[in-house]
Scaffold this motif. Structure first.
Motif, mmCIF file in Angstrom:
data_model
loop_
_atom_site.group_PDB
_atom_site.id
_atom_site.type_symbol
_atom_site.label_atom_id
_atom_site.label_comp_id
_atom_site.label_asym_id
_atom_site.label_seq_id
_atom_site.Cartn_x
_atom_site.Cartn_y
_atom_site.Cartn_z
ATOM 1 N N GLY A 1 -47.078 22.128 -14.393
ATOM 2 C CA GLY A 1 -47.882 21.502 -15.546
ATOM 3 C C GLY A 1 -46.986 21.543 -16.781
ATOM 4 N N GLY A 2 -46.944 20.265 -17.533
ATOM 5 C CA GLY A 2 -46.022 20.210 -18.764
ATOM 6 C C GLY A 2 -46.758 20.342 -19.943
ATOM 7 N N PRO A 3 -46.103 19.998 -21.058
ATOM 8 C CA PRO A 3 -44.820 19.668 -21.127
ATOM 9 C C PRO A 3 -43.847 20.620 -21.062
ATOM 10 C CG PRO A 3 -45.670 19.999 -23.238
ATOM 11 C CD PRO A 3 -46.968 20.054 -22.296
ATOM 12 N N GLU B 1 -43.337 15.502 -17.734
ATOM 13 C CA GLU B 1 -43.002 15.191 -18.873
ATOM 14 C C GLU B 1 -41.976 16.415 -19.356
ATOM 15 O OE1 GLU B 1 -44.682 15.152 -23.785
ATOM 16 O OE2 GLU B 1 -46.172 15.804 -22.024
ATOM 17 N N VAL B 2 -40.960 16.250 -19.723
ATOM 18 C CA VAL B 2 -39.718 17.122 -20.138
ATOM 19 C C VAL B 2 -39.414 16.780 -21.356
ATOM 20 C CG1 VAL B 2 -37.282 17.791 -19.614
ATOM 21 C CG2 VAL B 2 -38.794 17.040 -17.836
ATOM 22 N N VAL B 3 -39.582 18.052 -22.255
ATOM 23 C CA VAL B 3 -39.542 17.874 -23.530
ATOM 24 C C VAL B 3 -38.155 18.577 -24.118
ATOM 25 C CG1 VAL B 3 -41.829 17.646 -24.343
ATOM 26 C CG2 VAL B 3 -41.114 19.977 -24.092
ATOM 27 N N TRP B 4 -37.660 19.558 -23.411
ATOM 28 C CA TRP B 4 -36.287 20.031 -23.669
ATOM 29 C C TRP B 4 -35.573 20.433 -22.357
ATOM 30 C CZ3 TRP B 4 -34.367 24.994 -23.683
ATOM 31 C CH2 TRP B 4 -33.495 25.357 -24.752
ATOM 32 N N ARG B 5 -34.210 20.218 -22.360
ATOM 33 C CA ARG B 5 -33.595 20.351 -21.223
ATOM 34 C C ARG B 5 -31.958 21.015 -21.728
ATOM 35 N NH1 ARG B 5 -34.820 15.540 -18.385
ATOM 36 N NH2 ARG B 5 -35.364 14.406 -20.090
ATOM 37 N N ALA B 6 -31.855 22.204 -20.987
ATOM 38 C CA ALA B 6 -30.609 22.971 -21.266
ATOM 39 C C ALA B 6 -29.971 23.820 -20.004
ATOM 40 C CB ALA B 6 -30.985 23.894 -22.782
ATOM 41 N N GLY B 7 -28.834 24.218 -20.297
ATOM 42 C CA GLY B 7 -28.252 24.846 -19.159
ATOM 43 C C GLY B 7 -27.211 25.962 -19.541
ATOM 44 N N ILE B 8 -26.926 26.801 -18.503
ATOM 45 C CA ILE B 8 -25.766 27.793 -18.589
ATOM 46 C C ILE B 8 -24.840 27.455 -17.427
ATOM 47 C CG2 ILE B 8 -25.302 30.189 -19.034
ATOM 48 C CD1 ILE B 8 -28.118 30.859 -19.149
ATOM 49 N N ASP B 9 -23.589 27.604 -17.701
ATOM 50 C CA ASP B 9 -22.664 27.547 -16.692
ATOM 51 C C ASP B 9 -21.258 28.496 -17.141
ATOM 52 O OD1 ASP B 9 -22.336 25.744 -13.889
ATOM 53 O OD2 ASP B 9 -20.469 26.917 -14.760
ATOM 54 N N GLN C 1 -34.634 29.816 -27.281
ATOM 55 C CA GLN C 1 -34.428 28.766 -27.993
ATOM 56 C C GLN C 1 -35.451 27.480 -27.757
ATOM 57 O OE1 GLN C 1 -30.448 27.581 -27.862
ATOM 58 N NE2 GLN C 1 -29.878 29.541 -28.710
ATOM 59 N N ALA C 2 -36.105 27.752 -26.642
ATOM 60 C CA ALA C 2 -36.981 26.798 -26.090
ATOM 61 C C ALA C 2 -38.223 26.524 -27.015
ATOM 62 C CB ALA C 2 -37.524 26.878 -24.528
ATOM 63 N N PRO C 3 -38.661 25.394 -27.397
ATOM 64 C CA PRO C 3 -39.602 24.682 -28.001
ATOM 65 C C PRO C 3 -41.067 25.478 -27.654
ATOM 66 C CG PRO C 3 -39.211 22.895 -26.739
ATOM 67 C CD PRO C 3 -38.205 24.112 -26.363
ATOM 68 N N ALA C 4 -41.515 25.715 -28.931
ATOM 69 C CA ALA C 4 -42.961 26.512 -28.716
ATOM 70 C C ALA C 4 -44.059 25.588 -28.182
ATOM 71 C CB ALA C 4 -43.624 27.080 -29.942
ATOM 72 N N GLY C 5 -44.994 25.964 -27.091
ATOM 73 C CA GLY C 5 -45.903 24.834 -26.812
ATOM 74 C C GLY C 5 -45.472 24.335 -25.300
ATOM 75 N N ALA C 6 -44.146 24.511 -24.930
ATOM 76 C CA ALA C 6 -43.783 23.910 -23.595
ATOM 77 C C ALA C 6 -43.904 24.956 -22.852
ATOM 78 C CB ALA C 6 -42.449 23.513 -23.796
ATOM 79 N N SER C 7 -44.144 24.555 -21.381
ATOM 80 C CA SER C 7 -43.810 25.410 -20.267
ATOM 81 C C SER C 7 -42.410 25.956 -20.321
ATOM 82 C CB SER C 7 -44.672 25.097 -18.963
ATOM 83 O OG SER C 7 -45.830 24.958 -19.005
ATOM 84 N N VAL C 8 -41.940 26.861 -20.110
ATOM 85 C CA VAL C 8 -40.399 27.153 -20.065
ATOM 86 C C VAL C 8 -40.294 27.647 -18.642
ATOM 87 C CG1 VAL C 8 -38.442 28.679 -20.934
ATOM 88 C CG2 VAL C 8 -40.189 28.064 -22.479
ATOM 89 N N VAL C 9 -39.391 26.525 -17.817
ATOM 90 C CA VAL C 9 -39.048 26.764 -16.537
ATOM 91 C C VAL C 9 -37.326 27.102 -16.391
ATOM 92 C CG1 VAL C 9 -38.899 26.082 -14.254
ATOM 93 C CG2 VAL C 9 -40.868 25.058 -15.860
ATOM 94 N N VAL C 10 -37.145 28.390 -15.909
ATOM 95 C CA VAL C 10 -35.767 28.699 -15.584
ATOM 96 C C VAL C 10 -35.511 28.441 -13.888
ATOM 97 C CG1 VAL C 10 -34.178 30.524 -15.312
ATOM 98 C CG2 VAL C 10 -35.529 30.575 -17.239
ATOM 99 N N PHE C 11 -34.509 27.727 -13.704
ATOM 100 C CA PHE C 11 -34.399 27.203 -12.312
ATOM 101 C C PHE C 11 -32.950 27.170 -12.246
ATOM 102 C CE2 PHE C 11 -32.893 22.796 -12.068
ATOM 103 C CZ PHE C 11 -33.102 22.418 -13.398
ATOM 104 N N HIS C 12 -32.629 27.372 -10.717
ATOM 105 C CA HIS C 12 -31.449 27.291 -10.250
ATOM 106 C C HIS C 12 -31.247 27.023 -8.895
ATOM 107 C CE1 HIS C 12 -31.971 31.300 -8.606
ATOM 108 N NE2 HIS C 12 -32.734 31.686 -9.554
#
Ligand SMILES: C[S@@+](CC[C@H](N)C(=O)[O-])C[C@H]1O[C@@H](n2cnc3c(N)ncnc32)[C@H](O)[C@@H]1O
Length: 341
Positions: free
Chosen positions: A116-118, A188-196, A255-266
């Protein structure tokens, strides 16, 4: 003491195993090349000039194709490789296998939708970040009729899903079985970021050519998809920070925006970690307030294999786990999704 004969034999075994286990049925060209290398002392000697970690068939073959080797019979490839060894060696030393497969989004989408989003998406081991756009691709799910819910009796039917803006140039095909909760619409994706450890840049032509070279010769559909997914990512750049997942994940989550469901995936990442680093990462995921989706080889994520009711019939299938619990078996490139009841 290890002799060069031992080390030639070890490299030959590695190439033979690659041919028989990984390439067979997937790439006739790589199967032939790997078997050819395994029985060719002069080419083994060339490859053994590389440090052991860089002798991987997939790296050497991709580097050769990056430098211009044509897919074709082994004798012509071997001649080419001897003639062009210096640039191939440089590419092996400066590059790593970082295949980025947007198709994996098809196996992630139902689990992401169920959260469930955002959504604020953070991908660990993002490569060029092409899996960070599950809301920007189109999907063609082929149902086997056992999906449950509103999907019963739809065997052989397709379910198409498109972004709100219309059909995407990237259309991901996926065969689904089991009671998969296919969403009615995209996320609904409100923010996207990655690490590598080594982010690849979709705006750098060499990086995109390297991603292309990592795709096996016969897989032209994947090559087309790569180019189309790169266009999607260029239109909406996501920040991918350079660094180790364990060192950077908590800072990025903060750093993820408040109010969004934060998902860490790989997906296809934790296999590259040492055992202790996998455990550290899993422990962090259990401690911080995020949703954690892991799509990895069967024994890779600590505790997941033990929670499967039975070992998967296909040893190459990935396991998709949510917060450490297995929820589906997935094709490594996203072509199939078997939801576990
Ligand atoms: C096979 S690629 C998968 C890319 C992408 N997840 C996908 O499924 O298309 C694995 C990626 O993990 C990255 N990686 C490996 N170890 C890492 C680590 N300790 N921290 C961050 N990234 C890592 C590699 O650099 C590489 O880009």
């Amino acid at each position: 003491m290890r002799t060069s004969t031992d080390s030639h034999a070890a490299t030959a075994d590695r190439y033979r195993a690659f041919a028989e286990v990984e390439a067979r049925g997937m790439s006739a060209c790589y199967e032939e090349w790997a078997l050819g290398v395994a029985g060719d002392a002069s080419t083994l000697a060339l490859i053994n000039r590389l440090p052991p970690a860089k002798r991987q068939p997939n790296l050497v073959f991709s580097a050769a194709r990056f430098r211009g080797a044509a897919a074709g019979p082994y004798p012509a490839f071997a001649d080419w490789l001897h003639e062009h060894w210096n640039p191939v060696e440089q590419t092996c030393l400066s590059h790593a296998t970082q295949t980025n497969e947007a198709g994996r989004c098809a196996t992630l989408l139902p689990a992401l939708a169920a959260i469930g989003g955002p959504l604020a998406l953070i991908e660990v081991g993002a490569s060029a970040g092409l899996c960070l756009y599950p809301d920007r691709y189109s999907y063609r799910y082929r149902l086997d009729g056992n999906q449950g819910g509103g999907n019963q009796g739809q065997g052989g039917r397709e379910r198409m899903l498109h972004p709100a803006t219309g059909e995407s140039a990237v259309v991901l095909d996926c065969a689904v079985s089991g009671p998969v909760p296919l969403p009615d619409r995209l996320l609904e994706v409100v923010w996207r970021a990655g690490i590598d450890l080594n982010p690849l840049d979709v705006n750098n032509a060499d990086d995109v050519d390297w991603l292309d070279a990592l795709i096996w010769p016969e897989h032209n559909d994947r090559r087309d998809r790569l180019r189309a997914a790169v266009d999607v990512a260029r239109a909406e750049p996501a920040e991918i920070i350079r660094g180790d997942a364990n060192a950077e994940i908590e800072r990025l989550v903060s750093q993820a925006p408040a109010g969004a469901s934060v998902v860490v995936f790989h997906t296809a990442v934790l296999a590259y970690f040492e055992e202790a680093a996998r455990r550290e990462f899993a422990t962090t995921m259990g401690r911080i307030p995020v949703h954690w989706l892991a799509n990895e080889g069967q024994s890779v994520v600590p505790g997941v294999m033990e929670r499967l009711a039975q070992p998967p019939a296909d040893s190459t299938a990935f396991v998709l786990a949510g917060d450490g619990k297995p929820i589906a078996l997935t094709h490594p490139h996203g072509l199939a999704l078997e939801w576990l009841g």
